[in-house]
Design a protein around this motif. Structure first.
Motif, short mmCIF file in Angstrom:
data_model
loop_
_atom_site.label_atom_id
_atom_site.label_comp_id
_atom_site.label_asym_id
_atom_site.label_seq_id
_atom_site.Cartn_x
_atom_site.Cartn_y
_atom_site.Cartn_z
N PRO A 1 0.96 -0.93 -0.14
CA PRO A 1 -0.21 -0.34 0.13
C PRO A 1 1.02 1.05 0.07
O PRO A 1 1.72 1.59 0.23
N ALA A 2 -0.09 2.53 -1.13
CA ALA A 2 1.31 3.92 -0.70
C ALA A 2 1.14 3.68 0.89
O ALA A 2 0.39 4.20 1.64
N GLN A 3 2.43 4.78 1.68
CA GLN A 3 2.15 4.88 2.01
C GLN A 3 2.57 7.31 2.94
O GLN A 3 1.86 7.43 1.34
N GLY A 4 1.55 7.54 4.11
CA GLY A 4 1.89 8.87 4.22
C GLY A 4 0.63 9.47 3.75
O GLY A 4 -0.72 8.84 4.00
N ASP A 5 0.83 10.33 2.80
CA ASP A 5 -0.52 11.05 2.47
C ASP A 5 -0.58 10.74 1.02
O ASP A 5 -1.78 11.36 0.29
N ASP A 6 0.55 9.56 0.20
CA ASP A 6 -0.11 9.12 -0.93
C ASP A 6 -1.13 7.89 -0.62
O ASP A 6 -1.56 7.71 0.35
N SER A 7 -1.58 7.56 -2.09
CA SER A 7 -3.70 6.87 -1.92
C SER A 7 -2.65 4.97 -3.01
O SER A 7 -1.91 6.09 -4.08
N GLY A 8 -3.46 4.39 -2.85
CA GLY A 8 -3.59 3.50 -3.59
C GLY A 8 -2.45 2.25 -3.32
O GLY A 8 -1.93 2.00 -1.78
N LEU A 9 -2.38 1.11 -4.47
CA LEU A 9 -1.27 0.19 -4.29
C LEU A 9 0.13 0.57 -4.90
O LEU A 9 -0.57 0.47 -6.08
N TYR A 10 1.13 -0.37 -4.86
CA TYR A 10 1.92 -0.39 -5.42
C TYR A 10 2.06 -2.32 -5.75
O TYR A 10 2.49 -2.68 -5.48
N LEU A 11 2.54 -2.17 -7.35
CA LEU A 11 2.25 -3.86 -7.71
C LEU A 11 4.20 -3.91 -7.95
O LEU A 11 5.13 -2.09 -8.06
N THR A 12 5.26 -4.36 -7.42
CA THR A 12 6.31 -4.84 -6.88
C THR A 12 6.96 -5.91 -8.28
O THR A 12 6.51 -6.85 -8.18
N TRP A 13 7.76 -5.81 -9.01
CA TRP A 13 8.66 -6.68 -8.99
C TRP A 13 9.71 -7.21 -8.30
O TRP A 13 10.87 -5.99 -8.10
N LYS A 14 10.51 -7.58 -7.73
CA LYS A 14 11.30 -8.13 -6.80
C LYS A 14 12.03 -7.62 -5.59
O LYS A 14 12.59 -6.39 -6.07
N ASP A 15 10.74 -6.74 -5.27
CA ASP A 15 10.70 -5.43 -3.98
C ASP A 15 10.50 -3.95 -4.66
O ASP A 15 11.11 -3.23 -4.32
N GLU A 16 11.09 -4.18 -5.89
CA GLU A 16 11.30 -2.95 -6.84
C GLU A 16 9.57 -2.40 -7.04
O GLU A 16 9.19 -3.29 -7.78
N ALA A 17 8.94 -1.06 -7.32
CA ALA A 17 7.28 -0.86 -7.47
C ALA A 17 7.56 -0.40 -9.21
O ALA A 17 8.45 0.23 -9.39
N VAL A 18 6.75 -1.10 -9.43
CA VAL A 18 7.18 -0.94 -11.44
C VAL A 18 5.37 -0.68 -11.50
O VAL A 18 5.67 0.37 -12.72
N ALA A 19 4.50 -0.24 -10.97
CA ALA A 19 3.17 0.34 -10.98
C ALA A 19 2.09 1.22 -9.83
O ALA A 19 2.34 0.10 -8.84
N TRP A 20 1.31 1.91 -10.68
CA TRP A 20 0.66 2.11 -9.20
C TRP A 20 -0.97 2.30 -9.28
O TRP A 20 -1.18 2.36 -10.98
N VAL A 21 -1.73 1.83 -8.92
CA VAL A 21 -2.93 2.02 -8.84
C VAL A 21 -3.95 2.70 -8.18
O VAL A 21 -3.44 2.98 -6.81
N SER A 22 -4.22 3.22 -8.25
CA SER A 22 -6.01 4.29 -7.25
C SER A 22 -7.39 4.64 -7.72
O SER A 22 -7.19 4.16 -8.65
N ALA A 23 -8.24 4.72 -6.99
CA ALA A 23 -9.38 5.15 -6.65
C ALA A 23 -9.66 6.27 -6.55
O ALA A 23 -9.27 7.15 -5.09
N TRP A 24 -10.60 7.04 -7.05
CA TRP A 24 -10.70 8.85 -6.66
C TRP A 24 -12.24 8.77 -6.64
O TRP A 24 -12.53 8.39 -7.07
N LYS A 25 -12.83 9.75 -5.61
CA LYS A 25 -13.43 10.45 -6.14
C LYS A 25 -13.92 12.23 -6.50
O LYS A 25 -12.73 13.22 -5.62
N PRO A 26 -14.64 12.84 -6.91
CA PRO A 26 -14.75 14.27 -6.81
C PRO A 26 -15.07 15.09 -5.47
O PRO A 26 -15.30 14.36 -5.20
N THR A 27 -14.35 15.82 -5.76
CA THR A 27 -14.08 16.69 -4.54
C THR A 27 -15.34 17.08 -3.77
O THR A 27 -15.26 18.25 -5.26
N PRO A 28 -15.74 16.76 -3.10
CA PRO A 28 -17.35 18.24 -3.35
C PRO A 28 -17.45 19.19 -3.43
O PRO A 28 -16.13 19.73 -2.56
#
Length: 431
Positions: free
Chosen positions: A404-431
């Motif tokens: 999972p992303a850390q701190g203020d970031d959001s989403g999940l990171y796919l890792t290959w041999k412990d190196e992040a290679v892709a990032w996925v996240s979901a968002w909704k418009p701010t009211p």
């Protein structure tokens, strides 16, 4: 720079002209190159390839020479790389071959012309069947793309739960391979099967040529699943920034989801915030976003820094391909050639220009989070979606994981041999 001393081997720099299924020529070329490199030695030093993992070192030296405008050293290193590189060889030979092309274009200021040629050749040989084979084989051996599909589909299904009319706006380069599993999920819901309208936004020239076939297949599959379905294509856009709300044909009684996979990196950097605001103005229930984890924007004015990040990212990708595909795989060759075009675009084309109004300027997940928070709020993934991602990764060889992303970031990171290679996240418009 005077280039008369350095003439790239035609079979290397223009190998994309060859037919994808010409295995005989490929094997012959590989054997010929292997024999050549075993006997090519400077009278002053030993063969660099004898020490293993030589490509990154020589490529880095060449990039430094280009940055320093050391003409003599550039000639020497380009010649050496050209003698050792091969698009049909081992990992180091392949890495050297694809980066050599970009470095040669950078040194000779021929990047724009080379990129247009490579793109034109790729488009002429493009077909639905070839695209389908590459995508499906890649998904079979690697979760590089399916990771984003599973997480995004899960977020979309949960955000649109209970709605009877759905409208998914798909802005991606995945040729709709993401959607059959979502259609299956909709068909097996306990409540009434909702009506789905899928709008695919197309900017890449190669995608336009296959959308008719994709449309027919999607409609046939939806009928098989018993899902009421409409398929619409928005094309003719030179840049994603040209997309308007009117072109999407929004309807008041539909719940909207925007799916954006590998698309925003192709938007000119200065236009990205405006595109994100446009997405927000659509008031989607959810925006799903997937991007590869690399930073080619903050280093735009520093060639060495940009080169190092490019080498880091594509070294991981080529290593993954090397361990996932057999050496003679045509699908692997096509993926590597696509990477080669991207490397030329990043290292040898000025700014964001690549002849199509788009670019290859990736940003890291943390950078995208900063942009998205101006108009959106993050949506966390449920335990069910995370479990689906875990189940997916178990289907592949060891070395793949996610964090999972850390701190203020959001989403999940796919890792290959412990190196992040892709990032996925979901968002909704701010009211």
């Amino acid at each position: 720079m005077d280039t008369t001393l350095y003439k790239p081997k035609q079979s290397y720099f223009f190998y994309s002209n060859q037919q994808e299924n010409d295995r005989v020529n490929m094997n012959n070329s590989s054997q010929s190159q292997s024999n050549h490199t075993s006997t090519s030695r400077s009278s002053e030093s030993s063969d660099p390839s004898a020490n293993g993992k030589w490509a990154a070192r020589l490529l880095r030296e060449c990039a430094n020479a280009i940055s320093e405008k050391d003409s003599s050293k550039i000639h020497q290193l380009l010649w050496m790389l050209n003698e050792l590189a091969s698009p049909y060889g081992d990992y180091d030979q392949k890495l050297a071959s694809h980066f050599l092309q970009a470095l040669f274009c950078k040194a000779t200021e021929s990047g724009e012309r080379c990129y247009k040629t490579l793109l034109s050749v790729a488009e002429k040989s493009h077909s639905f069947e070839s695209s389908r084979k590459v995508i499906l084989k890649f998904q079979e051996v690697s979760p590089w793309t399916t990771f984003g599909h599973v997480a995004s589909n899960g977020a979309i299904l949960e955000a649109l739960e209970g709605e009877t009319k759905l409208h998914i706006i798909d802005i991606s380069n995945t040729f709709c391979t993401q959607w059959p599993t979502l259609l299956e999920a909709l068909a097996t819901r306990n409540n009434e099967t909702p009506h789905l309208r899928l709008t695919v936004v197309v900017t890449a020239g190669m995608a336009r040529s296959v959308m008719r076939e994709i449309s027919q297949r999607m409609e046939k599959f939806a009928r098989l699943m018993g899902v009421p379905f409409e398929f619409h294509v928005v094309s003719g856009l030179a840049r994603l920034a040209e997309l308007t709300e009117e072109q999407l044909g929004l309807r008041e009684d539909e719940a909207i989801a925007v799916n954006c996979i590998g698309a925003l990196r192709r938007v000119n950097v200065e236009e990205r915030d405006a595109v994100i605001r446009m997405f927000s103005s659509l008031r989607p229930r959810v925006l799903t976003m997937v991007e590869e984890e690399a930073d080619f924007t903050s280093s735009m004015g520093d060639f060495n820094k940009c080169f190092e990040e490019c080498l880091r990212f594509y070294s991981l990708f080529f290593e993954m391909l090397d361990e996932s595909f057999v050496p003679t795989s045509n699908e692997r060759l096509m993926l590597e050639r696509e990477c080669s075009r991207s490397i030329v675009s990043v290292l040898a084309c000025d700014g964001d220009s690549d002849g199509e109004g788009e670019c290859e300027r990736r940003e890291r997940g943390s950078q995208w989070c900063g942009r998205l928070r101006e108009a959106f709020s993050p949506v966390g993934y449920s335990d069910d979606v995370v479990d689906d991602v875990k189940a997916l990764l178990k289907r592949y060889r060891s070395g793949w994981s996610f964090v999972p992303a850390q701190g203020d970031d959001s989403g999940l990171y796919l890792t290959w041999k412990d190196e992040a290679v892709a990032w996925v996240s979901a968002w909704k418009p701010t009211p």
